[in-house]
Scaffold this motif. Structure first.
Motif, PDB file in Angstrom:
ATOM      1  N   HIS A 132       0.568  -1.111  -0.144  1.00 60.69           N
ATOM      2  CA  HIS A 132      -0.024  -0.162   0.187  1.00 60.69           C
ATOM      3  C   HIS A 132       0.769   1.151   0.003  1.00 60.69           C
ATOM      4  N   ASP A 187       0.677   5.029   1.952  1.00 61.11           N
ATOM      5  CA  ASP A 187       0.266   5.647   3.157  1.00 61.11           C
ATOM      6  C   ASP A 187      -0.991   6.666   2.651  1.00 61.11           C
ATOM      7  N   THR A 221      -4.505   6.220   2.090  1.00 64.20           N
ATOM      8  CA  THR A 221      -5.405   6.327   3.289  1.00 64.20           C
ATOM      9  C   THR A 221      -5.390   7.727   3.726  1.00 64.20           C
ATOM     10  N   TRP A 222      -4.510   8.398   3.943  1.00 64.66           N
ATOM     11  CA  TRP A 222      -4.737   9.847   4.443  1.00 64.66           C
ATOM     12  C   TRP A 222      -5.663  10.557   3.509  1.00 64.66           C
ATOM     13  N   ARG A 266      -8.210   9.204   1.225  1.00 65.20           N
ATOM     14  CA  ARG A 266      -9.499   8.802   1.032  1.00 65.20           C
ATOM     15  C   ARG A 266     -10.046   8.781   2.475  1.00 65.20           C
ATOM     16  N   ASP A 267      -9.552   8.635   3.446  1.00 62.88           N
ATOM     17  CA  ASP A 267     -10.110   8.330   4.822  1.00 62.88           C
ATOM     18  C   ASP A 267     -10.100   9.562   5.668  1.00 62.88           C
ATOM     19  N   ASP A 268      -9.184  10.455   5.423  1.00 72.85           N
ATOM     20  CA  ASP A 268      -8.964  11.691   6.025  1.00 72.85           C
ATOM     21  C   ASP A 268      -9.273  13.052   5.437  1.00 72.85           C
ATOM     22  N   HIS A 284     -10.055  -0.867  -1.057  1.00 70.48           N
ATOM     23  CA  HIS A 284     -10.355  -1.052   0.203  1.00 70.48           C
ATOM     24  C   HIS A 284     -10.475  -2.478   0.492  1.00 70.48           C
ATOM     25  N   LEU A 320      -7.555  -1.468   4.813  1.00 66.51           N
ATOM     26  CA  LEU A 320      -6.345  -0.855   4.462  1.00 66.51           C
ATOM     27  C   LEU A 320      -6.663  -0.689   2.915  1.00 66.51           C
ATOM     28  N   TRP A 321      -6.371   0.459   2.440  1.00 65.41           N
ATOM     29  CA  TRP A 321      -6.528   0.603   0.826  1.00 65.41           C
ATOM     30  C   TRP A 321      -5.062  -0.089   0.128  1.00 65.41           C
ATOM     31  N   THR A 322      -5.273  -0.854  -0.548  1.00 67.43           N
ATOM     32  CA  THR A 322      -4.051  -1.710  -1.086  1.00 67.43           C
ATOM     33  C   THR A 322      -4.263  -1.785  -2.618  1.00 67.43           C
ATOM     34  N   ARG A 380     -12.219   8.818  10.258  1.00 69.73           N
ATOM     35  CA  ARG A 380     -11.899   8.026  11.156  1.00 69.73           C
ATOM     36  C   ARG A 380     -11.843   8.555  12.642  1.00 69.73           C
TER      37      ARG A 380
END
Length: 266
Positions: free
Chosen positions: A109, A111, A114-115, A117-119, A159, A168-170, A234
């Motif tokens: 992945h 990082d 994720t930061w 898409r999710d944050d 995801h 986790l976004w992989t 999150r």
């Protein structure tokens, strides 16, 4: 602490930099003991593998003095301020475990995926700084990095909610195969106290640990204040909403705290 021009050039080209034994055995032994106590606690911040073994402990700097000091240590903060050219805040703090025999994989992945898409992080101006609390060996699940893959930018990801206990976004196998063919794989290893830093878009992952040797690593995700997250989804203990710039402590603060704890226990 400042990086040399050669170290900065290497980081900008390869996407990672490893500084061996940056923290002393006394400092890292203290942190390792505190980490084990946190893993044993029943807290929502402590996530476990499907086996029940600890996988990661979030936000320890908010409820543990040792990690509070580490989170403001100049050896960790100053090099990233130097690279980003501005003050930082703590986006995320975690202590990742690869328990002996039962430590699970971290899929391939980036990082920043994720930061973003999710944050809701605008740009990849955040970086992971990792401190080894155990010896990291080729056999106990070291972090594997794909050098120069950060130059590919933010890659398409899926995801994964099923492989491990942590969503986790992989990246898919074809993408990883292409990137590895171009850049290879490196797996920095070393004694406790080594510090690894890597770009938010650097592709990485790690295999499971079936050895008798545990592998604990503390990760500080340091984000440029101007790049603070916009749309977090999150919990706050995973993606922090306090964007206050970090004020560093004296370089010997962790050592003094370790010795005061030891004296109190004697």
């Amino acid at each position: 602490m400042k990086l040399t021009p050669e170290q900065i050039e290497f980081f900008n080209r390869e996407g990672w930099l490893f500084l061996p034994e940056l923290f002393t055995p006394e400092e890292t032994a203290f942190l390792a003991r505190e980490a084990e106590a946190i893993y044993a606690a029943d807290r929502p911040e402590v996530w476990r593998e499907k086996s029940g073994a600890p996988r990661t402990a979030f936000a320890a700097h908010l409820y543990n003095d040792a990690f509070r000091v580490l989170a403001a240590h100049p050896r960790m903060i100053e090099p990233i301020e130097q690279i980003f050219g501005e003050k930082l805040y703590m986006h995320q703090f975690k202590i990742n475990a690869k328990s002996a025999f039962t430590g699970d994989v971290w899929q391939w992945h980036q990082d920043y995926g994720t930061w973003k898409r999710d944050d809701g992080m605008p740009e990849p101006r955040a970086m992971n700084i990792a401190i080894f609390l155990d010896e990291v060996m080729p056999i106990n699940g070291p972090l594997m990095l794909v050098p120069r893959s950060q130059h590919e930018g933010d890659l398409e990801a899926s995801h994964d909610l099923a492989t491990t206990s942590y969503p986790l976004w992989t990246l898919d196998e074809a993408t990883v195969t292409r990137l590895v063919a171009a850049g290879g794989i490196v797996a920095p290893t070393g004694k406790p106290g080594g510090m690894l830093m890597f770009h938010g878009n650097l592709v990485h992952g790690s295999a499971g640990n079936i050895t008798p040797y545990p592998r604990k690593i503390v990760y500080l995700t340091l984000n440029a204040v101007s790049n603070h997250i916009r749309t977090p989804t999150r919990p706050d203990y995973i993606a922090h909403r306090d964007y206050t710039p970090i004020a560093t402590l004296p370089d010997d603060a962790l050592l003094h705290l370790a010795r005061s704890h030891r004296e109190a226990a004697e």
